[in-house]
Design an enzyme around this catalytic site. Structure first.
Site, PDB file in Angstrom:
ATOM      1  CE  LYS A  51     -11.642   6.555  -4.638  1.00  0.00           C
ATOM      2  NZ  LYS A  51     -11.185   7.639  -3.744  1.00  0.00           N
ATOM      3  CD1 TRP A  52     -15.715  -1.574  -6.538  1.00  0.00           C
ATOM      4  CD2 TRP A  52     -17.328  -1.660  -8.081  1.00  0.00           C
ATOM      5  NE1 TRP A  52     -16.248  -2.826  -6.498  1.00  0.00           N
ATOM      6  CE2 TRP A  52     -17.242  -2.915  -7.430  1.00  0.00           C
ATOM      7  CE3 TRP A  52     -18.274  -1.500  -9.090  1.00  0.00           C
ATOM      8  CZ2 TRP A  52     -18.059  -3.986  -7.771  1.00  0.00           C
ATOM      9  CZ3 TRP A  52     -19.082  -2.569  -9.422  1.00  0.00           C
ATOM     10  CH2 TRP A  52     -18.985  -3.790  -8.766  1.00  0.00           C
ATOM     11  CG  ASP A  53     -12.096   2.243  -2.134  1.00  0.00           C
ATOM     12  OD1 ASP A  53     -11.164   1.462  -2.371  1.00  0.00           O
ATOM     13  OD2 ASP A  53     -11.956   3.303  -1.488  1.00  0.00           O
ATOM     14  CG  MET A  54     -12.171  -4.769  -3.026  1.00  0.00           C
ATOM     15  SD  MET A  54     -10.638  -5.565  -2.541  1.00  0.00           S
ATOM     16  CE  MET A  54     -11.137  -7.244  -2.437  1.00  0.00           C
ATOM     17  CB  CYS A 109     -10.444   2.759  -5.787  1.00  0.00           C
ATOM     18  SG  CYS A 109      -9.560   3.310  -4.318  1.00  0.00           S
ATOM     19  CD1 TRP A 155      -2.940   1.468   0.861  1.00  0.00           C
ATOM     20  CD2 TRP A 155      -1.299   2.481   2.009  1.00  0.00           C
ATOM     21  NE1 TRP A 155      -3.338   2.747   1.125  1.00  0.00           N
ATOM     22  CE2 TRP A 155      -2.349   3.400   1.828  1.00  0.00           C
ATOM     23  CE3 TRP A 155      -0.155   2.901   2.685  1.00  0.00           C
ATOM     24  CZ2 TRP A 155      -2.320   4.705   2.319  1.00  0.00           C
ATOM     25  CZ3 TRP A 155      -0.112   4.198   3.170  1.00  0.00           C
ATOM     26  CH2 TRP A 155      -1.187   5.081   2.988  1.00  0.00           C
ATOM     27  CG  ASP A 180     -13.817   9.170  -1.445  1.00  0.00           C
ATOM     28  OD1 ASP A 180     -13.798   8.240  -0.612  1.00  0.00           O
ATOM     29  OD2 ASP A 180     -13.132   9.174  -2.482  1.00  0.00           O
ATOM     30  CG  ASP A 181     -16.051   5.927   3.097  1.00  0.00           C
ATOM     31  OD1 ASP A 181     -17.257   5.755   3.308  1.00  0.00           O
ATOM     32  OD2 ASP A 181     -15.146   5.235   3.603  1.00  0.00           O
ATOM     33  CG  ASP A 229      -5.407   5.236  -0.606  1.00  0.00           C
ATOM     34  OD1 ASP A 229      -6.120   5.681  -1.511  1.00  0.00           O
ATOM     35  OD2 ASP A 229      -5.835   4.491   0.304  1.00  0.00           O
ATOM     36  NE  ARG A 239     -10.788   2.466   5.846  1.00  0.00           N
ATOM     37  CZ  ARG A 239     -11.295   3.325   5.001  1.00  0.00           C
ATOM     38  NH1 ARG A 239     -11.903   2.929   3.919  1.00  0.00           N
ATOM     39  NH2 ARG A 239     -11.210   4.610   5.205  1.00  0.00           N
TER      40      ARG A 239
HETATM   41  C1  GLA Z   1      -9.668   4.143   0.273  1.00  0.00           C
HETATM   42  C2  GLA Z   1      -9.454   4.915  -1.001  1.00  0.00           C
HETATM   43  C3  GLA Z   1      -9.453   6.387  -0.715  1.00  0.00           C
HETATM   44  C4  GLA Z   1     -10.757   6.773  -0.086  1.00  0.00           C
HETATM   45  C5  GLA Z   1     -10.998   5.947   1.172  1.00  0.00           C
HETATM   46  C6  GLA Z   1     -12.379   6.174   1.716  1.00  0.00           C
HETATM   47  O1  GLA Z   1      -8.589   4.254   1.123  1.00  0.00           O
HETATM   48  O2  GLA Z   1      -8.288   4.512  -1.628  1.00  0.00           O
HETATM   49  O3  GLA Z   1      -9.250   7.121  -1.891  1.00  0.00           O
HETATM   50  O4  GLA Z   1     -11.798   6.589  -1.008  1.00  0.00           O
HETATM   51  O5  GLA Z   1     -10.858   4.554   0.906  1.00  0.00           O
HETATM   52  O6  GLA Z   1     -12.636   5.403   2.809  1.00  0.00           O
END
Ligand code: GLA
Length: 737
Positions: free
Chosen positions: A476-479, A526, A199, A366-367, A548, A443
């Site tokens: 933006k599809w995060d994981m 993402c 990371w 974002d989140d 990140d 997390r």
């Molecule tokens: C991950 C993404 C970030 C952001 C956070 C939100 O870390 O890489 O860009 O979207 O989640 O929780």
């Protein structure tokens, strides 16, 4: 048709102007590899050329002892009949035997390329772009049909491969290994280039000499991972950016993978790549089929820049699907580093308005907008809006953002769930978790069991509600965590080996449904930054948040490494605040922008917080990017000097007609009274004059032979700068009036 078939010799020669790939029936009746490399005459008969006879202690495949599988170059080798190197596949039969032997049965040639069911893959825009060869093989005892697929693209030095298995018998078979390709190399005077990291420092290139023994890169995290990327290069030892032979292999897959090199006792080595066989077990009932993911194999005889340029062109034209295919990407402003989850509508609108004033085109929330998501302990899985923060919902906010004059984008993390969520309380058996064991969190969240279609359906319905009632042009599809206890609850024991692969197939199916339902949305993938940056994802989401780590200096390395296997149009890159949140490093805002523009470009900060003077510079950066983004994202990229080798790094992009180029030079540390240095340019027209930053003028041949001084052509800029600085040179072909 770019395939020459010699029926009597059973030889198949796939070729275009750059490469030849020749295979044929071997002495054992299976498929043998005859030649892969620079284009050779298609009339060449190669039968017998590679065949190697038996040696002491080998177990020969024929009575005359003239052929030993252990010494042969084999196309899709099996286990258990005298080839002691790693097999490309393994099938466990009901009686427990894992011995199989594939015999070539028939072939088929057709124009174009078929889809691979349920999996991402490269495609043709017109049937005449590519030729596909299908070789059907059969194992008489296990009654399994194995088809090897090869697609040669006419205008690329690229061949793709994948494999399918079909059980034509009555007994249930278990596939315990099903790799996508095997390439046996004749000698081992090669290096492996792998892209490794963690990371925050993803895809650093690392060169390893191929020596006797086994080396491998892999992921067992359930996603392709920031640790090792499913892209590798095998190159001759003297190959560099500008000359020499190399082969790049991209696996079009986002789950557990393996790339393995086995260099044995007789010179040469075996390269295999595909789904990681660890914990993989796929039952095949009567008439059931299994398809492996595809590998994209790129060949060059002209160095690593040429290799990457071909991969870039190929991915932009034959892999990415989106209304944004080959289109300049919107300049976005994302609120994550500005607010994290601590926002309300007023705060968001204030950030967005300032973005609009600067020239930004898309605002991304974002989140933190859903469920009880005020920190990362709660809310994932509850994809309904938090009206305490956004009283008019996503639909109301998106309209307000549109009224400001911006498009609206939204963050989601659909594969995850928090313990503290309505979804988990209602469906505790919808997470991957082993019976009677602690659930390992990452997390503070768990992974939803996407191997179950009902879970995917449920998430689809929830997301559909949000997306269809708002004005959303980007997702933006995060994981944000890897898979640990990979166990699907209430599923029989002999189906557990399917879970990793079914999981990623579930992810692909959700992507596919959302893309079909909302075809105009631009998806960005993402995974805590660049944890799932692979060719599989690019088929669904044409861009990926690269890391990140938004520190400009670190980003030079990350984006440089990423560019080996992936196009600039796919590299999500933003300007963030200084001091940087990940490293604490301070850097001028123009230097930060000079690296982000070799990507999709955007901002990850609150522009209300920058000084007036900086804000004026932001406006200029956006103007600049709007003018040149087509060139940055789709021009021909040349890596000129590596950040991993020197204090200065450099790369450039050149337009198709070579009339325009932009060169960037990045310097890490300031050195007093530094040595003079020139960087040789690439890809220009030799006898054309280029005007550099509207000042000096030089012929292309001089700029390529001798380069530009890193302290020229302007003032002695390095002398007056700090650490971590950069310069950009715009080269315009001069037209005499
Ligand atoms: C991950 C993404 C970030 C952001 C956070 C939100 O870390 O890489 O860009 O979207 O989640 O929780």
């Amino acid at each position: 048709m770019a395939v020459k078939i010699n029926d009597s010799e059973k030889q198949f020669h796939l070729y275009n102007s750059k490469l030849s790939y020749v295979i044929g029936e071997g002495p054992d009746g299976g498929i043998e590899q005859l030649y892969f490399g620079k284009r050779i005459n298609e009339n060449q008969i190669l039968k017998g050329y590679q065949t190697r006879c038996g040696r002491p202690l080998c177990c020969p495949a024929n009575e005359e002892e003239t052929y030993s599988k252990e010494l042969g170059l084999r196309e899709y080798p099996s286990f258990g009949t005298g080839d002691f190197r790693g097999a490309a596949y393994e099938i466990c039969q009901e009686n427990g035997s894992r011995v199989t032997e594939l015999v070539f049965k028939s072939y088929e040639v057709c124009s174009g390329k078929k889809k691979i069911p349920g999996l991402p893959a490269s495609y043709v825009n017109n049937e005449d772009e590519a030729t596909t060869l299908k070789l059907t093989c059969f194992d008489e005892v296990a009654k399994v049909e194995v088809v090897l697929y090869y697609t040669l693209f006419e205008n690329y030095p690229i061949i793709t491969r994948n494999v399918s298995f079909k059980n034509l018998g009555k007994e249930e078979l278990k596939l315990t290994k099903a790799l996508s390709c095997c390439i046996d190399f004749f000698d081992n005077e090669y290096d492996l280039v792998q892209f490794e990291g963690a990371w925050g420092r993803e895809r650093y290139p690392k060169i390893r000499a191929i020596e006797k023994g086994i080396m491998q890169v892999e992921s067992m995290r359930g996603h392709s991972s920031p640790n090792f990327n499913p892209f590798v290069i095998i190159k001759r030892k003297n190959t560099d950016e500008f000359q020499g032979e190399a082969i790049g292999i991209n696996l079009v897959y986002s789950g557990n993978f393996l790339a393995r090199i086995e260099a044995g006792s007789f010179g040469g080595f075996r390269f295999t790549m595909g789904i990681n066989p660890t914990w993989f077990q796929w039952p095949l009932g009567e008439n059931e089929e299994f398809y492996t993911p595809e590998v994209i194999i790129t060949y060059t005889n002209d160095g690593l820049n040429d290799l990457s340029q071909n991969i870039h062109r190929f991915m932009n034209n034959q892999l990415v699907r989106s209304p944004y295919k080959n289109k300049p990407r919107p300049i976005l402003l994302n609120n994550w580093e500005a607010t994290e989850m601590n926002f309300d509508e007023e705060k968001i609108l204030k950030i967005a308005r300032k973005g609009k004033e600067a020239g930004v085109e898309l605002f991304v929330l974002d989140d933190g907008w859903f469920g009880k998501r005020n920190n990362d302990y709660a809310g994932l899985g509850d994809w309904f809006v938090n009206t305490d923060k956004l009283p008019d919902g996503i639909s109301g906010l998106s309209k307000k953002i549109n009224e400001i004059g911006l498009d609206f984008g939204l963050w989601i993390e659909p594969e995850m769930v928090n313990e503290d969520s309505d979804l988990y309380r209602a469906h505790p058996d919808w997470v991957l978790a082993a019976p009677n064991r602690k659930k390992t969190l990452g997390r503070h969240q768990m992974v939803l069991d996407y191997s179950k279609p009902e879970v995917v359906d449920y998430i689809y319905d929830m997301l559909h509600k949000v997306i269809s009632t708002a004005s959303i042009s980007y997702i933006k599809w995060d994981m944000n965590r890897a898979i640990t206890e990979c166990y699907s609850q209430n599923v029989p024991a002999d189906r557990q080996g399917m879970v990793y692969h079914k999981y990623i197939m579930g992810v692909y199916s959700l992507y596919e449904r959302l893309i079909q339902e909302f075809p105009n949305i631009l998806f960005e993938s993402c995974a805590s930054g660049g944890g799932r940056f692979d060719a599989g994802m690019l088929y669904y989401a044409p861009q990926a948040w690269c890391s990140d780590d938004t520190d400009g200096h670190e980003r030079v390395k990350i984006q440089y490494g990423t560019s080996y296997g992936y196009p600039i149009s796919s590299i999500g890159a933003h300007v963030s605040a200084s001091p940087n949140q990940q490293t604490g490093r301070t850097m001028d805002i123009d230097d930060r922008a000079n690296i982000a523009c070799f990507g999709t470009f955007g901002y990850e900060l609150d522009l209300n917080e920058v000084s007036e003077e900086e804000f004026e510079r932001v406006k200029k950066q956006i103007e600049f990017m709007k003018k040149y983004r087509g060139l940055f994202q789709y021009g021909t990229l040349y890596r000129l000097q590596s950040p991993f080798e020197k204090n200065t790094a450099s790369w450039m992009v050149v337009s198709e007609d070579k009339s325009l180029a932009i060169v960037a030079i990045y310097r890490s540390l300031k050195t007093p009274n530094d040595e003079l240095e020139r960087i040789k340019l690439q890809g220009l027209t030799e006898n054309a004059i280029y005007e550099i930053n509207h000042k000096e003028m030089y012929y292309g041949d001089l700029l390529m032979a001798q380069g530009i001084g890193t302290m020229e052509p302007a003032e002695n800029w390095f002398e007056s700068d700090n650490d971590f600085t950069s310069r950009m040179f715009i080269l315009e072909q001069h037209v005499t009036k």
